[in-house]
Design a protein around this motif. Structure first.
Motif, PDB file in Angstrom:
ATOM      1  N   SER A 108       3.917  14.864   8.330  1.00  0.00           N
ATOM      2  CA  SER A 108       2.666  14.037   9.314  1.00  0.00           C
ATOM      3  C   SER A 108       3.714  12.534   8.181  1.00  0.00           C
ATOM      4  N   VAL A 109       3.229  11.698   9.831  1.00  0.00           N
ATOM      5  CA  VAL A 109       3.689  10.412   9.867  1.00  0.00           C
ATOM      6  C   VAL A 109       2.746   8.890   9.572  1.00  0.00           C
ATOM      7  N   ILE A 110       3.587   8.681   8.597  1.00  0.00           N
ATOM      8  CA  ILE A 110       2.668   6.681   8.490  1.00  0.00           C
ATOM      9  C   ILE A 110       3.843   5.755   9.325  1.00  0.00           C
ATOM     10  N   ASP A 148      13.257  18.204   3.954  1.00  0.00           N
ATOM     11  CA  ASP A 148      11.420  18.825   4.297  1.00  0.00           C
ATOM     12  C   ASP A 148      10.355  17.767   3.888  1.00  0.00           C
ATOM     13  N   PRO A 149      10.387  16.728   3.825  1.00  0.00           N
ATOM     14  CA  PRO A 149       9.045  16.369   3.825  1.00  0.00           C
ATOM     15  C   PRO A 149       8.241  16.533   4.197  1.00  0.00           C
ATOM     16  N   ASP A 150       7.342  16.542   3.474  1.00  0.00           N
ATOM     17  CA  ASP A 150       5.971  16.778   4.208  1.00  0.00           C
ATOM     18  C   ASP A 150       5.493  15.336   5.297  1.00  0.00           C
ATOM     19  N   LEU A 151       5.506  14.452   4.396  1.00  0.00           N
ATOM     20  CA  LEU A 151       5.290  12.594   5.423  1.00  0.00           C
ATOM     21  C   LEU A 151       6.486  11.831   5.364  1.00  0.00           C
ATOM     22  N   LEU A 152       6.185  11.383   5.964  1.00  0.00           N
ATOM     23  CA  LEU A 152       7.692  10.165   6.364  1.00  0.00           C
ATOM     24  C   LEU A 152       6.564   8.988   6.612  1.00  0.00           C
ATOM     25  N   ILE A 153       7.236   8.397   6.046  1.00  0.00           N
ATOM     26  CA  ILE A 153       6.313   6.676   6.109  1.00  0.00           C
ATOM     27  C   ILE A 153       7.554   6.312   6.022  1.00  0.00           C
ATOM     28  N   CYS A 154       7.279   5.531   7.570  1.00  0.00           N
ATOM     29  CA  CYS A 154       8.260   4.484   8.253  1.00  0.00           C
ATOM     30  C   CYS A 154       7.549   2.727   8.533  1.00  0.00           C
ATOM     31  N   ASP A 155       8.116   2.443   7.562  1.00  0.00           N
ATOM     32  CA  ASP A 155       8.169   0.612   7.389  1.00  0.00           C
ATOM     33  C   ASP A 155       9.119   0.006   8.315  1.00  0.00           C
ATOM     34  N   GLU A 156       8.070  -0.244   9.397  1.00  0.00           N
ATOM     35  CA  GLU A 156       8.535  -1.517  10.919  1.00  0.00           C
ATOM     36  C   GLU A 156      10.375  -0.941  10.574  1.00  0.00           C
ATOM     37  N   PRO A 157      10.083   0.737  11.077  1.00  0.00           N
ATOM     38  CA  PRO A 157      11.255   1.396  10.823  1.00  0.00           C
ATOM     39  C   PRO A 157      12.271   0.722  12.897  1.00  0.00           C
ATOM     40  N   THR A 158      11.913   0.105  13.810  1.00  0.00           N
ATOM     41  CA  THR A 158      12.375  -0.244  14.630  1.00  0.00           C
ATOM     42  C   THR A 158      13.217  -1.801  14.729  1.00  0.00           C
ATOM     43  N   THR A 159      11.800  -2.758  13.758  1.00  0.00           N
ATOM     44  CA  THR A 159      11.916  -4.294  13.716  1.00  0.00           C
ATOM     45  C   THR A 159      13.490  -4.387  14.035  1.00  0.00           C
ATOM     46  N   ALA A 160      14.160  -4.337  13.639  1.00  0.00           N
ATOM     47  CA  ALA A 160      15.630  -4.748  13.101  1.00  0.00           C
ATOM     48  C   ALA A 160      16.704  -4.994  14.600  1.00  0.00           C
ATOM     49  N   LEU A 161      16.186  -3.697  15.122  1.00  0.00           N
ATOM     50  CA  LEU A 161      17.183  -2.952  16.373  1.00  0.00           C
ATOM     51  C   LEU A 161      16.656  -3.976  17.309  1.00  0.00           C
ATOM     52  N   ASP A 162      17.083  -3.533  18.661  1.00  0.00           N
ATOM     53  CA  ASP A 162      16.930  -4.062  19.731  1.00  0.00           C
ATOM     54  C   ASP A 162      15.897  -2.888  20.874  1.00  0.00           C
ATOM     55  N   VAL A 163      15.443  -3.094  21.892  1.00  0.00           N
ATOM     56  CA  VAL A 163      14.007  -3.317  22.263  1.00  0.00           C
ATOM     57  C   VAL A 163      14.469  -1.812  22.940  1.00  0.00           C
ATOM     58  N   THR A 164      15.848  -0.807  23.596  1.00  0.00           N
ATOM     59  CA  THR A 164      16.165  -0.245  24.167  1.00  0.00           C
ATOM     60  C   THR A 164      16.258   0.866  23.098  1.00  0.00           C
ATOM     61  N   ILE A 165      16.816   0.554  21.766  1.00  0.00           N
ATOM     62  CA  ILE A 165      17.108   1.612  20.958  1.00  0.00           C
ATOM     63  C   ILE A 165      15.400   1.891  20.331  1.00  0.00           C
ATOM     64  N   THR A 220       1.403  -1.448  -0.346  1.00  0.00           N
ATOM     65  CA  THR A 220      -0.452   0.002  -0.143  1.00  0.00           C
ATOM     66  C   THR A 220       1.203   1.323   0.405  1.00  0.00           C
ATOM     67  N   MET A 221       2.271   1.508   0.586  1.00  0.00           N
ATOM     68  CA  MET A 221       2.679   2.545   0.998  1.00  0.00           C
ATOM     69  C   MET A 221       3.958   2.746  -0.195  1.00  0.00           C
ATOM     70  N   ARG A 222       4.018   1.039  -0.746  1.00  0.00           N
ATOM     71  CA  ARG A 222       4.768   1.295  -2.123  1.00  0.00           C
ATOM     72  C   ARG A 222       3.961   1.998  -2.798  1.00  0.00           C
ATOM     73  N   ALA A 223       3.359   1.983  -3.105  1.00  0.00           N
ATOM     74  CA  ALA A 223       2.127   2.430  -4.027  1.00  0.00           C
ATOM     75  C   ALA A 223       2.209   4.359  -4.006  1.00  0.00           C
ATOM     76  N   ALA A 224       1.808   4.423  -2.366  1.00  0.00           N
ATOM     77  CA  ALA A 224       2.041   5.780  -2.749  1.00  0.00           C
ATOM     78  C   ALA A 224       3.144   6.624  -2.913  1.00  0.00           C
ATOM     79  N   MET A 225       3.723   5.825  -2.602  1.00  0.00           N
ATOM     80  CA  MET A 225       5.488   6.168  -3.650  1.00  0.00           C
ATOM     81  C   MET A 225       6.112   5.896  -5.033  1.00  0.00           C
ATOM     82  N   GLY A 226       5.293   5.217  -5.629  1.00  0.00           N
ATOM     83  CA  GLY A 226       5.518   5.215  -6.795  1.00  0.00           C
ATOM     84  C   GLY A 226       6.349   4.448  -6.800  1.00  0.00           C
TER      85      GLY A 226
END
Ligand SMILES: Nc1ncnc2c1ncn2[C@@H]1O[C@H](COP(=O)(O)OP(=O)(O)O)[C@@H](O)[C@H]1O
Ligand SMILES: [Mg+2]
Length: 363
Positions: free
Chosen positions: A220-222, A185-202, A53-59
């Protein structure tokens, strides 16, 4: 009534992938809205269609994708302040890369190495977009990059500029990716599982960082995540996705405290809970349907202990609970038997509510 500024509006998005095994109907009618300065989390198990869905939004859809229908309206302002709305699906890749990608919409992926070039210094990667999109003079871009590195909490920024990605830890790399994403300076930031590969405190630190930057810059953030726990503190709205559809949407409070879809009950029950001594985590029984062989009815029926007869025949529509809360389950039909969420989940929600209440009164 205040008028909110809509930045993204997805309607009826429908996408099929051509594969050697046949067509895979991955996105089956997705609607989604995002307003300026707000955060939406899209949550669901792996394979539910969040990234597509998000890749579609980013073309940036894969070349074997066919868009069968829908619109993705993106609104922004030109440099002179005049407003513009475009349907991303009607624009070609080259135009999107020139005017939208990296400039007005930026994406952060799970693995920072997918966004970083291992052969390029950190500094070069951050200034690249500024030079390409805005023709920023080199030394000015370099100064901005230094400021950005400091903004994302990287110490010794001057030295880091000359480093290569492999010289940094996973958490630091993700900070660099965030700095790069913010450079234009984007208006929209899409974060796709941005922390999945990191340990819990990070993880917590990165989420905090994105949250702070969002508030300061009003962007705006997704968030895309398979883990509801990750977005509990950061999302204004939550969209629960299953088998290529949004099956429940609401404010974060509505989804956490008053969930209505049995799939959302499952996701909430599967969230790790610091209070339960039981180490075994609940998992939703069964697995998502194979979208190569689409069946009529509710795609969740086979895994739903509360499924009704009608679920085998008809796909449930979105039932309205409040102006902001909707769920696609026949359990909300007036003719359906009254079904309550599992008692363990009820107890857990009551506990969460109580804790949240204690925090509030403590202020
Ligand atoms: N390029 C592709 N070719 C074929 N199928 C794909 C492709 N990309 C994604 N899919 C399929 O689309 C569905 C949704 O994928 P995705 O959006 O990546 O899920 P999520 O991000 O929710 O884990 C999955 O069944 C996946 O296998
Ligand atoms: Mg994904």
């Amino acid at each position: 009534m205040e008028k909110k500024d809509k930045i993204l509006s997805v309607r009826g998005l429908d996408i099929t992938f051509r594969t050697t095994a046949g067509p895979v109907h991955a996105i089956r009618g997705v609607d989604l809205d995002l307003y300026r300065g707000e955060t939406v989390a899209v949550v669901g198990e792996s394979g539910s269609g969040k990234s597509v869905t998000m890749r579609a939004a980013m073309g940036i859809l894969a070349s074997n994708a066919t868009v069968n229908g829908g619109t993705i309206q993106f609104s922004y302002r030109h440099a002179d302040g005049s407003p513009e709305t475009v349907d991303i699906l009607k624009k070609d890749k080259k135009w999107i890369r020139r005017h939208i990608n990296g400039k007005r919409m930026a994406m952060i992926f799970q693995d920072p190495m997918t966004s970083l070039d291992p052969t390029m210094t950190i500094g070069k990667q951050i200034v690249e977009g500024m030079i390409w999109h805005y023709k920023t003079p080199k030394n000015e871009a370099y100064q901005r990059a230094l400021e950005l590195l400091r903004e994302v909490g990287i110490t010794d920024a001057e030295k880091r500029m000359k480093n290569y990605p492999h010289q940094l830890s996973g958490g630091m790399r993700q900070r660099v990716v965030i700095a790069t994403a913010l450079a234009c300076d984007p208006d929209l930031l899409i974060c796709d599982e941005p922390t999945t590969a990191l340990d819990v405190t990070i993880q917590a630190k990165i989420l905090e960082l994105i949250r702070r930057i969002q508030k300061e810059r009003g962007i705006s953030v997704i968030y895309i995540t398979h883990d509801l726990g990750v977005v509990a503190k950061v999302a204004d709205y939550i969209e629960v996705m299953y088998a290529g559809k949004i099956v429940e949407k609401g404010t974060a409070n509505e989804i956490f405290y008053d969930p209505r879809h049995p799939y959302t009950w499952g996701l909430l029950s599967a969230m790790p809970d610091l209070d339960t001594s039981d180490e075994r985590l609940y998992t939703i029984p069964g697995s998502p349907p194979n979208l190569l062989h689409e069946k009529p009815g509710d795609a969740f029926a086979a895994r739903n202990p509360y499924a009704l007869k009608i679920d085998d025949r008809l796909t449930p529509p979105m039932f309205r609970i409040t102006d902001t809360h909707y769920a696609a389950t026949w359990l909300l039909d007036s003719r359906a038997p009254k079904v309550e969420m599992p008692v363990e989940l009820r107890a857990r929600i009551d506990r969460m509510k109580k804790e949240a209440g204690q925090v509030d009164t403590g202020k």
